[in-house]
Design an enzyme around this catalytic site. Structure first.
Site, PDB file in Angstrom:
ATOM      1  N   HIS A   1       0.882  -1.547   0.051  1.00  0.00           N
ATOM      2  CA  HIS A   1       0.210  -0.027   0.129  1.00  0.00           C
ATOM      3  C   HIS A   1       0.687   1.203  -0.499  1.00  0.00           C
ATOM      4  O   HIS A   1       0.906   2.282  -0.342  1.00  0.00           O
ATOM      5  CB  HIS A   1      -0.896  -0.083   1.031  1.00  0.00           C
ATOM      6  CG  HIS A   1      -1.735  -1.247   1.194  1.00  0.00           C
ATOM      7  ND1 HIS A   1      -2.574  -1.246   2.349  1.00  0.00           N
ATOM      8  CD2 HIS A   1      -2.183  -2.333   0.350  1.00  0.00           C
ATOM      9  CE1 HIS A   1      -3.681  -2.422   2.464  1.00  0.00           C
ATOM     10  NE2 HIS A   1      -2.846  -2.906   0.922  1.00  0.00           N
TER      11      HIS A   1
ATOM     12  N   HIS B   1      -8.939  -2.330  -5.653  1.00  0.00           N
ATOM     13  CA  HIS B   1      -7.972  -2.934  -4.633  1.00  0.00           C
ATOM     14  C   HIS B   1      -6.756  -3.355  -4.727  1.00  0.00           C
ATOM     15  O   HIS B   1      -5.062  -3.515  -4.723  1.00  0.00           O
ATOM     16  CB  HIS B   1      -8.532  -3.086  -3.434  1.00  0.00           C
ATOM     17  CG  HIS B   1      -7.331  -3.228  -2.229  1.00  0.00           C
ATOM     18  ND1 HIS B   1      -7.305  -2.436  -1.934  1.00  0.00           N
ATOM     19  CD2 HIS B   1      -6.541  -3.904  -1.560  1.00  0.00           C
ATOM     20  CE1 HIS B   1      -6.036  -2.986  -0.063  1.00  0.00           C
ATOM     21  NE2 HIS B   1      -5.777  -3.905  -0.696  1.00  0.00           N
TER      22      HIS B   1
ATOM     23  N   ASP C   1      -2.687  -3.280  -4.894  1.00  0.00           N
ATOM     24  CA  ASP C   1      -1.793  -4.034  -4.767  1.00  0.00           C
ATOM     25  C   ASP C   1      -0.970  -4.295  -6.142  1.00  0.00           C
ATOM     26  O   ASP C   1       0.136  -4.466  -5.662  1.00  0.00           O
ATOM     27  CB  ASP C   1      -2.431  -5.654  -4.468  1.00  0.00           C
ATOM     28  CG  ASP C   1      -3.243  -5.217  -3.424  1.00  0.00           C
ATOM     29  OD1 ASP C   1      -2.522  -4.341  -1.881  1.00  0.00           O
ATOM     30  OD2 ASP C   1      -4.016  -6.312  -2.664  1.00  0.00           O
TER      31      ASP C   1
ATOM     32  N   HIS D   1      -0.900 -11.593  -4.154  1.00  0.00           N
ATOM     33  CA  HIS D   1       0.160 -11.240  -4.242  1.00  0.00           C
ATOM     34  C   HIS D   1       1.297 -12.305  -4.488  1.00  0.00           C
ATOM     35  O   HIS D   1       2.509 -11.871  -4.945  1.00  0.00           O
ATOM     36  CB  HIS D   1       1.033 -11.061  -2.406  1.00  0.00           C
ATOM     37  CG  HIS D   1      -0.754  -9.849  -2.350  1.00  0.00           C
ATOM     38  ND1 HIS D   1      -0.183  -8.373  -2.826  1.00  0.00           N
ATOM     39  CD2 HIS D   1      -1.245  -9.240  -1.754  1.00  0.00           C
ATOM     40  CE1 HIS D   1      -1.048  -7.829  -1.973  1.00  0.00           C
ATOM     41  NE2 HIS D   1      -1.551  -8.405  -1.077  1.00  0.00           N
TER      42      HIS D   1
ATOM     43  N   HIS E   1      49.984 -15.792 -21.897  1.00  0.00           N
ATOM     44  CA  HIS E   1      48.438 -16.678 -21.762  1.00  0.00           C
ATOM     45  C   HIS E   1      47.777 -16.030 -22.581  1.00  0.00           C
ATOM     46  O   HIS E   1      46.941 -15.371 -23.293  1.00  0.00           O
ATOM     47  CB  HIS E   1      47.970 -15.812 -20.657  1.00  0.00           C
ATOM     48  CG  HIS E   1      46.643 -15.667 -20.179  1.00  0.00           C
ATOM     49  ND1 HIS E   1      45.287 -15.882 -20.973  1.00  0.00           N
ATOM     50  CD2 HIS E   1      46.313 -16.974 -19.162  1.00  0.00           C
ATOM     51  CE1 HIS E   1      44.253 -16.745 -20.189  1.00  0.00           C
ATOM     52  NE2 HIS E   1      44.953 -16.937 -18.950  1.00  0.00           N
TER      53      HIS E   1
END
Length: 466
Positions: A82, A264, A268, A291, A369
């Protein structure tokens, strides 16, 4: 048409509010504080020793039972969504959220009071540009068990649609949408959290929602309710009388919208996707969101974004005048041949740097190398990245010639392809967090022939030379 460059934003002043934690029942004091550019959203537990920080990052999600819960080094933040939705809804990019408990206050179960507090603090534009991920293909996640699905598709700006269906007559099927983030304050922010009666009874049985009352959560009565249940609810909520309204909702609340539950859920989704850590330019469609699905999608999206960025070679005109040549570099870095491994700097901002190394057969390491098969050692590629990052780190001090940078840690090193004589290495280093107390954390990439050659996370300390 030239696109407007959007700048990051923080708040002008700190501001506080207090309330009760939904699940703990504790009184909580929360303070929003301004934060520097590229900080993002950071929670700060001022009730614990050392006041630990927990970044709003999807990698810290540990569970999604009754909210999105974060944990870093044993320190938890509960029901973060929130507060984060309020920050995203006001297009604030950087803020410190100080709290003296594990969860923010529930207030009325929405983002309304957080939005009001942030607006009262004032919103201030910063110098750095907003970071944005532009969606160019569909990315989706589906939870086969629940049927929940969320996806993002290309769009000219961030927009969200949610569709909910809990298979109950009392709630039915609902939809909600916003076409632009600017609609959040008016259309979404005051949509309150909700629960079904059967869930409520389970939560009460397990000693949760200690801070719940009939003013911060809508309760949908999805089952026959007897006098015994009503008596338990009266006791739990300290009410003399509780009844069920004609629309199937426990009394003492009037819906703000017929589709408040869907709104809502949109709130979320916005709060959970804040954990991706970057602004999104795309359209989100969430079907039966929750969620768990939201955060699983956020993890997938964050992984896609990281993968695309790591494979995106910085555009550098090697024939143009560099920002810093080798002499400029030697005025800052203490390294000298044969251990000076960056030749030019082409870009340098507050949080990133782009440098170049021309790899020739004259490099002394090619002698051994490897004889007959010259390959640049991976450890020297990492060293070259670190030197390029050193330029960025030393930019944070006024007299860089008087400072040194020392390696502290190297993580997640990956070597993707060989670097050979004749290659031009392009390095890009980005800050993973603001430099604090001389500690610098960076993500580094090295590209050769248009391909990612090496990557690593680097940590170094800036130390004043004696």
């Amino acid at each position: 048409m030239v696109e407007k460059i959007l700048k990051q934003q923080t708040i002008q002043n700190e501001i506080s509010l207090s309330g009760v934690g939904l699940h703990t029942g504790q009184q909580v004091h929360l303070t929003f504080k301004p934060a520097p550019e590229n900080t993002g959203y950071v929670f700060k537990r001022v009730d614990l020793e050392g006041e630990p920080l927990i970044e709003a990052n999807v990698s810290y999600v540990v569970d999604t039972q009754r909210g999105t819960n974060l944990e870093k080094n044993g320190v938890r933040i509960q029901t973060s969504e929130h507060v984060l939705a309020a920050c995203v809804g006001l297009e604030i990019d950087n803020v410190i959220i100080e709290i003296n408990a594990s969860e923010p206050p529930i207030m009325d179960g929405s983002s309304k009071y957080f939005v009001e507090a942030l607006e009262a603090a004032g919103i201030k534009e910063q110098e750095a540009e907003k970071e944005e991920y532009v969606v160019d293909h569909v990315i989706s996640y589906k939870d086969e068990q629940s049927g929940s699905e969320i996806l993002v598709m290309p769009s000219d700006h961030y927009k969200i649609t949610t569709m909910v269906d809990f298979g109950t007559k009392v709630l039915g099927t609902q939809n909600a949408a916003i076409e632009h983030v600017s609609e959040f304050k008016k259309e979404i922010a005051n949509a309150r959290t909700f629960s079904f009666l059967h869930e409520l009874e389970t939560l009460l049985h397990h000693g949760l929602i200690k801070g719940g009352d009939l003013n911060n959560a809508i309760v949908y009565v999805d089952k026959e309710i007897g006098e015994e249940t009503l008596q338990r609810l009266r006791k739990a909520f300290n009410k003399d009388d509780i009844s069920v309204k004609a629309n199937g909702i426990l009394d003492n609340l009037t819906l703000h919208y017929p589709n408040e539950a869907a709104r809502h859920k949109l709130l979320d989704v916005m709060g959970d996707l804040a954990l991706v850590g970057t602004r999104i330019r795309g359209k989100i469609i969430a079907t039966k969101p929750g969620h768990f699905t939201n955060t699983q999608f956020a993890k997938k999206l964050a992984k896609v974004i990281k993968e695309e960025r790591r494979n995106k070679v910085p555009k550098v005109d090697l024939n143009s005048e560099p920002l810093m040549n080798i002499n400029d570099i030697m005025n800052i870095l203490p390294h000298r041949p044969p251990m000076l491994l960056v030749d030019k700097i082409y870009e340098l901002t507050d949080d990133s740097v782009v440098g170049v190394k021309n790899v020739t057969m004259n490099e002394p390491f090619f002698q051994g190398h490897f004889p007959g098969k010259p390959v640049m050692p991976g450890v020297l590629q990492v060293e070259a990245m670190a030197q390029t990052g050193g330029i960025l780190a030393l930019k944070s001090v006024p007299d860089p010639e008087n400072y040194l940078t020392f390696f502290m840690k190297i993580d997640n090193v990956r070597f993707k392809r060989q670097v050979l004589p004749g290659d031009t290495l392009i390095f890009k280093l980005e800050l993973l967090a603001p430099i604090r107390r001389g500690i610098c954390q960076m993500q580094g990439y090295a590209y050769a022939n248009g391909k990612l050659a090496t990557e690593a996370e680097l940590m170094a300390q800036i130390v004043k030379s004696k």
